[in-house]
Design an enzyme around this catalytic site. Sequence first.
Site, PDB file in Angstrom:
ATOM      1  N   GLY A  10     -13.629 -12.154  26.380  1.00  0.00           N
ATOM      2  CA  GLY A  10     -12.442 -12.691  25.692  1.00  0.00           C
ATOM      3  C   GLY A  10     -12.358 -14.193  25.874  1.00  0.00           C
ATOM      4  N   ASN A 126      -0.866  -7.492  36.299  1.00  0.00           N
ATOM      5  CA  ASN A 126      -0.460  -8.874  36.551  1.00  0.00           C
ATOM      6  C   ASN A 126      -1.199  -9.360  37.790  1.00  0.00           C
ATOM      7  OD1 ASN A 126       1.083 -11.208  37.475  1.00  0.00           O
ATOM      8  ND2 ASN A 126       2.497 -10.630  35.837  1.00  0.00           N
ATOM      9  N   HIS A 157       8.716 -12.371  27.032  1.00  0.00           N
ATOM     10  CA  HIS A 157       7.419 -13.023  26.819  1.00  0.00           C
ATOM     11  C   HIS A 157       7.425 -13.803  25.515  1.00  0.00           C
ATOM     12  CE1 HIS A 157       5.928 -10.266  29.924  1.00  0.00           C
ATOM     13  NE2 HIS A 157       4.900 -11.099  30.050  1.00  0.00           N
ATOM     14  N   HIS A 158       6.401 -14.642  25.353  1.00  0.00           N
ATOM     15  CA  HIS A 158       6.167 -15.441  24.144  1.00  0.00           C
ATOM     16  C   HIS A 158       6.110 -14.592  22.876  1.00  0.00           C
ATOM     17  CE1 HIS A 158       1.939 -14.059  24.275  1.00  0.00           C
ATOM     18  NE2 HIS A 158       2.073 -14.161  25.593  1.00  0.00           N
ATOM     19  N   LYS A 161       3.070 -11.961  21.850  1.00  0.00           N
ATOM     20  CA  LYS A 161       2.676 -10.758  22.612  1.00  0.00           C
ATOM     21  C   LYS A 161       2.803  -9.514  21.732  1.00  0.00           C
ATOM     22  CE  LYS A 161       3.217  -8.442  27.034  1.00  0.00           C
ATOM     23  NZ  LYS A 161       1.756  -8.394  27.235  1.00  0.00           N
TER      24      LYS A 161
HETATM   25  P1  NAD Z   1      -5.569 -13.538  23.234  1.00  0.00           P
HETATM   26  O1  NAD Z   1      -5.306 -12.793  21.971  1.00  0.00           O
HETATM   27  O2  NAD Z   1      -5.314 -15.007  23.275  1.00  0.00           O
HETATM   28  O3  NAD Z   1      -7.099 -13.307  23.705  1.00  0.00           O
HETATM   29  C1  NAD Z   1      -7.791 -12.094  23.598  1.00  0.00           C
HETATM   30  C2  NAD Z   1      -9.226 -12.443  23.220  1.00  0.00           C
HETATM   31  O4  NAD Z   1     -10.025 -11.246  23.273  1.00  0.00           O
HETATM   32  C3  NAD Z   1      -9.341 -13.015  21.796  1.00  0.00           C
HETATM   33  O5  NAD Z   1     -10.062 -14.240  21.813  1.00  0.00           O
HETATM   34  C4  NAD Z   1     -10.096 -11.925  21.059  1.00  0.00           C
HETATM   35  O6  NAD Z   1     -10.900 -12.417  19.996  1.00  0.00           O
HETATM   36  C5  NAD Z   1     -10.940 -11.360  22.200  1.00  0.00           C
HETATM   37  N1  NAD Z   1     -11.579 -10.085  21.855  1.00  0.00           N
HETATM   38  C6  NAD Z   1     -11.174  -9.116  20.993  1.00  0.00           C
HETATM   39  N2  NAD Z   1     -12.105  -8.152  20.909  1.00  0.00           N
HETATM   40  C7  NAD Z   1     -13.136  -8.522  21.721  1.00  0.00           C
HETATM   41  C8  NAD Z   1     -14.392  -7.944  22.035  1.00  0.00           C
HETATM   42  N3  NAD Z   1     -14.796  -6.781  21.486  1.00  0.00           N
HETATM   43  N4  NAD Z   1     -15.192  -8.589  22.923  1.00  0.00           N
HETATM   44  C9  NAD Z   1     -14.817  -9.770  23.467  1.00  0.00           C
HETATM   45  N5  NAD Z   1     -13.635 -10.373  23.183  1.00  0.00           N
HETATM   46  C10 NAD Z   1     -12.808  -9.750  22.323  1.00  0.00           C
HETATM   47  O7  NAD Z   1      -4.714 -12.796  24.343  1.00  0.00           O
HETATM   48  P2  NAD Z   1      -4.350 -13.308  25.825  1.00  0.00           P
HETATM   49  O8  NAD Z   1      -2.988 -13.899  25.845  1.00  0.00           O
HETATM   50  O9  NAD Z   1      -5.496 -14.084  26.371  1.00  0.00           O
HETATM   51  O10 NAD Z   1      -4.252 -11.902  26.577  1.00  0.00           O
HETATM   52  C11 NAD Z   1      -5.341 -11.005  26.615  1.00  0.00           C
HETATM   53  C12 NAD Z   1      -4.902  -9.729  27.337  1.00  0.00           C
HETATM   54  O11 NAD Z   1      -4.604 -10.017  28.713  1.00  0.00           O
HETATM   55  C13 NAD Z   1      -3.633  -9.087  26.768  1.00  0.00           C
HETATM   56  O12 NAD Z   1      -3.757  -7.676  26.861  1.00  0.00           O
HETATM   57  C14 NAD Z   1      -2.541  -9.575  27.710  1.00  0.00           C
HETATM   58  O13 NAD Z   1      -1.405  -8.751  27.745  1.00  0.00           O
HETATM   59  C15 NAD Z   1      -3.297  -9.555  29.013  1.00  0.00           C
HETATM   60  N6  NAD Z   1      -2.749 -10.410  30.077  1.00  0.00           N
HETATM   61  C16 NAD Z   1      -2.784  -9.884  31.337  1.00  0.00           C
HETATM   62  C17 NAD Z   1      -2.361 -10.645  32.413  1.00  0.00           C
HETATM   63  C18 NAD Z   1      -2.526 -10.087  33.802  1.00  0.00           C
HETATM   64  O14 NAD Z   1      -2.239 -10.798  34.790  1.00  0.00           O
HETATM   65  N7  NAD Z   1      -3.020  -8.836  33.940  1.00  0.00           N
HETATM   66  C19 NAD Z   1      -1.863 -11.949  32.207  1.00  0.00           C
HETATM   67  C20 NAD Z   1      -1.837 -12.447  30.906  1.00  0.00           C
HETATM   68  C21 NAD Z   1      -2.297 -11.664  29.843  1.00  0.00           C
END
Ligand code: NAD
Length: 268
Positions: A10, A126, A157-158, A161
């Site tokens: 990602g 998280n 959240h923003h 989401k």
């Molecule tokens: P985002 O949409 O900015 O980024 C997600 C990325 O994943 C995108 O660039 C997308 O193109 C990519 N992606 C999609 N399919 C893919 C694949 N098959 N292979 C590789 N990449 C692929 O979202 P974000 O804000 O970066 O958040 C991503 C995830 O992390 C969400 O589920 C969010 O809720 C989660 N998150 C978790 C925490 C935590 O602490 N656990 C914190 C923030 C966000």
Amino acid sequence: MSDLAIGILGGAGRMGRALVRAVTEAKSARVAGAVDAPGNPELGKDLGVLAGIDPLGIVLTDDPRALFAAADVVIDFTVPRATAENVRLAAETGTAIVIGTTGLDPEQRAAIAAAGQRTVVVQADNFSLGVNLTIALTRRLAEMLDDSFDIEIVEMHHRHKVDAPSGTALALGRAAAAGRGVDLDAVADRGRDGITGARKRGDIGFAVLRGGNVVGDHTVVFAADDERIELTHKAGDRSIFARGAARAALWTAGKAPGYYTMQDVLKL
Ligand code: NAD
């Protein structure tokens, strides 16, 4: 000892870019590479440039297999379908995996837990230190208070989401339910609208706000007659999640296969 090679899944995402910065700053770690989805317009660009730091001389690709081969551990903040596929690859190759993706369904969560039999899996809804302490305190308070205290969880959240309630809100709910010795699914009240009737004793309620660029606010309310306890955490920048995930990735080195959470990494 050579630096731990960390791969990022990602890489073009908001968290992916923060992860490139966090891994670059971390001691004893280096970025092994990063992938994003086929067709992503950022493919082929330098990871450092995408992350707003100096060029790293490594470009974003759409080849997860090559990344798994080059990395000691991968960090996945993508989308549920991609995470399910990445977990299969991690189990197949024995590469450790740190998972931050939220909005996973029960089947995907079960597949992640099962991968712990084959490799090191760290999953957290998280990765911030403060939220993990809040989760531990929520469980403790729920153990100490009886159900004359109604538990409600509020999150904001923003506007981008896509899942609700947030993974963190659900993790707080699971901690509260565990403290009470009940299953969250049996007591969760996730959407109130219209004539809902009075609150059921023992329920754990959720309320969701979306707007602006809020990184993540969570409050757990314990409300009894005439008194109320509120635990609140506010995230100011997503770098806290990225630093926590990088710390979890470093922690996997030398660990036996298993399913772990951030509570294990932080020894809470
Ligand atoms: P985002 O949409 O900015 O980024 C997600 C990325 O994943 C995108 O660039 C997308 O193109 C990519 N992606 C999609 N399919 C893919 C694949 N098959 N292979 C590789 N990449 C692929 O979202 P974000 O804000 O970066 O958040 C991503 C995830 O992390 C969400 O589920 C969010 O809720 C989660 N998150 C978790 C925490 C935590 O602490 N656990 C914190 C923030 C966000």
